[in-house]
Design an enzyme around this catalytic site. Structure first.
Site, PDB file in Angstrom:
ATOM      1  N   VAL A  40       0.858  -1.100  -0.084  1.00 63.90           N
ATOM      2  CA  VAL A  40      -0.068   0.008  -0.062  1.00 63.90           C
ATOM      3  C   VAL A  40       0.869   1.194   0.066  1.00 63.90           C
ATOM      4  O   VAL A  40       2.062   1.188   0.522  1.00 63.90           O
ATOM      5  CB  VAL A  40      -0.949  -0.033   1.132  1.00 63.90           C
ATOM      6  N   SER A  41       0.372   2.169  -0.490  1.00 65.11           N
ATOM      7  CA  SER A  41       1.311   3.729  -0.806  1.00 65.11           C
ATOM      8  C   SER A  41       1.579   4.405   0.401  1.00 65.11           C
ATOM      9  O   SER A  41       2.713   4.933   0.362  1.00 65.11           O
ATOM     10  CB  SER A  41       0.806   4.184  -2.311  1.00 65.11           C
TER      11      SER A  41
END
Length: 201
Positions: free
Chosen positions: A9-10
């Site tokens: 996930v960023s």
């Protein structure tokens, strides 16, 4: 053969649950799932590096989508090659069944998978570039409307000038000035410079 899963996930604010559920549905054990919470712009990720040290010939890696490997066209292509050719493992991209190296071992299957991979990695990079462009345009438009970014400017108290005079005359210590102004030392000196400039005019 060991089955692994990789999640990215960023940022710490993005929810990884959707990716984890997809991996659990593929019977990937929790201790074989590696997760990074950071940008996909490069491959300098602690958990991904740990995964790379663990996988061996014949293992299987599940990822939900190709952009979990990254969003840079060349890097996605390179990592796919490293994983499948150098490490000798199989990869299954859950939301794109054509990208399952277990199903495309003949010449035609390999050709189709390579073609799909190139298209998807190109689309992933293009999407990232478009997002960055829209963010820049949005920030520029907001600034044009007078929207200010960052922390709000610390307001100086009404008695700031008086406190400065008393401090300069050594009647009160700097610590007391900072306390009454609710400022850090750096902020105080910056506002002091601004105050002196204003006095000149």
């Amino acid at each position: 053969m060991t089955i692994y899963g990789y999640v990215r996930v960023s940022s710490t604010d993005q929810n990884e649950q959707r990716q984890l559920i997809a991996l659990w549905e593929k019977a990937v054990e929790k201790n074989n799932i590696f997760m990074d919470k950071q940008s996909g712009k490069d491959f300098d990720r602690p958990q991904y590096r740990k995964l790379m040290r663990k996988v061996k010939l014949g293992d299987l890696l599940y990822i939900l989508s190709i952009d979990r490997l990254g969003r840079n066209y060349e890097e996605i292509q390179n990592q796919w090659r490293v994983l499948t050719k150098e490490k000798g493992i199989d990869i299954c991209v859950i939301n794109m069944p054509l990208l399952d190296t277990r199903q495309c071992r003949d010449l035609m299957g390999t050709f189709i998978a390579d073609l799909v991979l190139q298209i998807l990695s190109f689309v992933a990079q293009s999407e990232r570039e478009n997002i960055c462009k829209r963010q820049e345009e949005g920030i520029a438009a907001a600034k044009a409307r007078g929207v200010k970014f960052g922390r709000p400017e610390k307001q100086i108290p009404e008695n700031f000038a008086k406190l400065v005079i008393e401090w300069e005359k050594k009647k009160i210590p700097l610590s007391e000035v900072l306390k009454q102004c609710s400022m850090s030392e750096a902020t105080f000196y910056r506002r002091l410079r601004e105050h002196r400039i204003q006095k000149k005019y």
